[in-house]
Design a protein around this motif. Structure first.
Motif, PDB file in Angstrom:
ATOM      1  N   GLY A  42       0.802  -1.224   0.000  1.00 39.00           N
ATOM      2  CA  GLY A  42       0.000   0.000   0.000  1.00 39.00           C
ATOM      3  C   GLY A  42       0.830   1.266   0.000  1.00 39.00           C
ATOM      4  O   GLY A  42       0.317   2.351  -0.256  1.00 39.00           O
ATOM      5  N   LYS A  43       2.112   1.133   0.264  1.00 37.99           N
ATOM      6  CA  LYS A  43       2.995   2.300   0.289  1.00 37.99           C
ATOM      7  C   LYS A  43       3.773   2.352  -1.022  1.00 37.99           C
ATOM      8  O   LYS A  43       3.969   1.357  -1.678  1.00 37.99           O
ATOM      9  CB  LYS A  43       3.950   2.202   1.476  1.00 37.99           C
ATOM     10  CG  LYS A  43       3.210   2.134   2.799  1.00 37.99           C
ATOM     11  CD  LYS A  43       4.122   1.886   3.951  1.00 37.99           C
ATOM     12  CE  LYS A  43       3.277   1.793   5.214  1.00 37.99           C
ATOM     13  NZ  LYS A  43       3.999   1.318   6.345  1.00 37.99           N
ATOM     14  N   ASP A  44       4.245   3.506  -1.398  1.00 40.62           N
ATOM     15  CA  ASP A  44       4.988   3.665  -2.656  1.00 40.62           C
ATOM     16  C   ASP A  44       6.482   3.483  -2.441  1.00 40.62           C
ATOM     17  O   ASP A  44       7.277   4.362  -2.769  1.00 40.62           O
ATOM     18  CB  ASP A  44       4.705   5.055  -3.268  1.00 40.62           C
ATOM     19  CG  ASP A  44       3.302   5.169  -3.816  1.00 40.62           C
ATOM     20  OD1 ASP A  44       2.735   4.123  -4.190  1.00 40.62           O
ATOM     21  OD2 ASP A  44       2.773   6.292  -3.871  1.00 40.62           O
ATOM     22  N   VAL A  45       6.895   2.336  -1.879  1.00 35.32           N
ATOM     23  CA  VAL A  45       8.309   2.100  -1.617  1.00 35.32           C
ATOM     24  C   VAL A  45       8.878   0.994  -2.505  1.00 35.32           C
ATOM     25  O   VAL A  45      10.088   0.757  -2.491  1.00 35.32           O
ATOM     26  CB  VAL A  45       8.552   1.724  -0.131  1.00 35.32           C
ATOM     27  CG1 VAL A  45       8.211   2.890   0.772  1.00 35.32           C
ATOM     28  CG2 VAL A  45       7.785   0.481   0.261  1.00 35.32           C
ATOM     29  N   LEU A  46       8.041   0.329  -3.281  1.00 37.66           N
ATOM     30  CA  LEU A  46       8.484  -0.801  -4.100  1.00 37.66           C
ATOM     31  C   LEU A  46       8.651  -0.402  -5.553  1.00 37.66           C
ATOM     32  O   LEU A  46       7.913   0.432  -6.075  1.00 37.66           O
ATOM     33  CB  LEU A  46       7.467  -1.948  -4.013  1.00 37.66           C
ATOM     34  CG  LEU A  46       7.185  -2.512  -2.628  1.00 37.66           C
ATOM     35  CD1 LEU A  46       6.043  -3.522  -2.703  1.00 37.66           C
ATOM     36  CD2 LEU A  46       8.428  -3.172  -2.054  1.00 37.66           C
ATOM     37  N   SER A  47       9.616  -1.029  -6.182  1.00 45.41           N
ATOM     38  CA  SER A  47       9.766  -0.824  -7.623  1.00 45.41           C
ATOM     39  C   SER A  47       8.649  -1.595  -8.331  1.00 45.41           C
ATOM     40  O   SER A  47       7.958  -2.420  -7.729  1.00 45.41           O
ATOM     41  CB  SER A  47      11.136  -1.333  -8.092  1.00 45.41           C
ATOM     42  OG  SER A  47      11.176  -2.749  -8.023  1.00 45.41           O
ATOM     43  N   ARG A  48       8.492  -1.339  -9.609  1.00 44.13           N
ATOM     44  CA  ARG A  48       7.443  -2.015 -10.384  1.00 44.13           C
ATOM     45  C   ARG A  48       7.652  -3.531 -10.374  1.00 44.13           C
ATOM     46  O   ARG A  48       6.698  -4.291 -10.178  1.00 44.13           O
ATOM     47  CB  ARG A  48       7.444  -1.465 -11.827  1.00 44.13           C
ATOM     48  CG  ARG A  48       6.441  -2.103 -12.734  1.00 44.13           C
ATOM     49  CD  ARG A  48       5.042  -1.568 -12.437  1.00 44.13           C
ATOM     50  NE  ARG A  48       4.115  -2.205 -13.366  1.00 44.13           N
ATOM     51  CZ  ARG A  48       2.964  -2.704 -13.022  1.00 44.13           C
ATOM     52  NH1 ARG A  48       2.557  -2.624 -11.783  1.00 44.13           N
ATOM     53  NH2 ARG A  48       2.184  -3.257 -13.905  1.00 44.13           N
ATOM     54  N   SER A  49       8.887  -3.984 -10.530  1.00 46.62           N
ATOM     55  CA  SER A  49       9.157  -5.434 -10.551  1.00 46.62           C
ATOM     56  C   SER A  49       8.902  -6.058  -9.177  1.00 46.62           C
ATOM     57  O   SER A  49       8.360  -7.164  -9.081  1.00 46.62           O
ATOM     58  CB  SER A  49      10.584  -5.727 -11.019  1.00 46.62           C
ATOM     59  OG  SER A  49      11.530  -5.242 -10.102  1.00 46.62           O
ATOM     60  N   GLN A  50       9.273  -5.342  -8.111  1.00 40.85           N
ATOM     61  CA  GLN A  50       8.993  -5.847  -6.762  1.00 40.85           C
ATOM     62  C   GLN A  50       7.483  -5.938  -6.528  1.00 40.85           C
ATOM     63  O   GLN A  50       6.988  -6.905  -5.952  1.00 40.85           O
ATOM     64  CB  GLN A  50       9.631  -4.940  -5.709  1.00 40.85           C
ATOM     65  CG  GLN A  50      11.129  -5.025  -5.651  1.00 40.85           C
ATOM     66  CD  GLN A  50      11.734  -3.972  -4.732  1.00 40.85           C
ATOM     67  OE1 GLN A  50      11.216  -2.855  -4.625  1.00 40.85           O
ATOM     68  NE2 GLN A  50      12.835  -4.336  -4.075  1.00 40.85           N
ATOM     69  N   GLU A  51       6.787  -4.921  -6.990  1.00 42.19           N
ATOM     70  CA  GLU A  51       5.323  -4.905  -6.856  1.00 42.19           C
ATOM     71  C   GLU A  51       4.705  -6.106  -7.575  1.00 42.19           C
ATOM     72  O   GLU A  51       3.828  -6.785  -7.034  1.00 42.19           O
ATOM     73  CB  GLU A  51       4.777  -3.593  -7.429  1.00 42.19           C
ATOM     74  CG  GLU A  51       3.307  -3.367  -7.214  1.00 42.19           C
ATOM     75  CD  GLU A  51       2.976  -2.868  -5.821  1.00 42.19           C
ATOM     76  OE1 GLU A  51       1.886  -3.210  -5.351  1.00 42.19           O
ATOM     77  OE2 GLU A  51       3.784  -2.154  -5.220  1.00 42.19           O
ATOM     78  N   LEU A  52       5.184  -6.415  -8.780  1.00 47.76           N
ATOM     79  CA  LEU A  52       4.666  -7.552  -9.539  1.00 47.76           C
ATOM     80  C   LEU A  52       4.990  -8.886  -8.863  1.00 47.76           C
ATOM     81  O   LEU A  52       4.152  -9.791  -8.807  1.00 47.76           O
ATOM     82  CB  LEU A  52       5.208  -7.536 -10.969  1.00 47.76           C
ATOM     83  CG  LEU A  52       4.644  -6.437 -11.873  1.00 47.76           C
ATOM     84  CD1 LEU A  52       5.360  -6.422 -13.218  1.00 47.76           C
ATOM     85  CD2 LEU A  52       3.140  -6.621 -12.064  1.00 47.76           C
TER      86      LEU A  52
END
Length: 120
Positions: A42-52
């Motif tokens: 829910g926080k904006d701390v992850l990169s796109r690949s980490q998020e995926l």
């Protein structure tokens, strides 16, 4: 149980309970990780690949939770064992009745043969 010693059966039942407990612990850890990951997601701390990757992991966990049954308690395992033993007992009784019928038939045959021999 088809020649399986009672001690071996008890050993296997205990092993099932241990494995179910272990599975339950892994499930608890995975669910705790799930909570933390959803917080992080829910926080904006992850990169796109980490998020995926996290999204894939969360979907996999949901799939596993739906496929893996909840662990059986020792009572449930014992109830299942009792049910299986009762079914096996019924099968054995059926076999015994069949054996008794065969034995009675053979006894009559022997008695008839003995009478025939006696008459000779």
């Amino acid at each position: 149980m088809d020649g399986i010693p009672e001690a071996r059966i008890k050993e296997l039942e205990d092993k099932v309970v241990r494995l179910q407990t272990e599975c339950s612990h892994y499930r608890m850890v995975a669910e705790e990780a799930y909570k933390h990951i959803t917080d992080i997601q829910g926080k904006d701390v992850l990169s796109r690949s980490q998020e995926l990757r996290l999204k894939d992991w969360l979907e996999l966990l949901e799939e596993i939770k739906n496929q893996v049954p909840m662990t059986l308690s020792r009572d449930a395992l014992q109830n299942e064992t009792i049910k299986n033993l009762q079914q096996e007992l019924q099968e054995c009784k059926s076999h015994l009745e069949s054996d008794e019928t065969i034995f009675a038939d053979k006894k009559r045959e022997v008695d008839q043969l003995n009478e025939t021999i006696k008459d000779m």
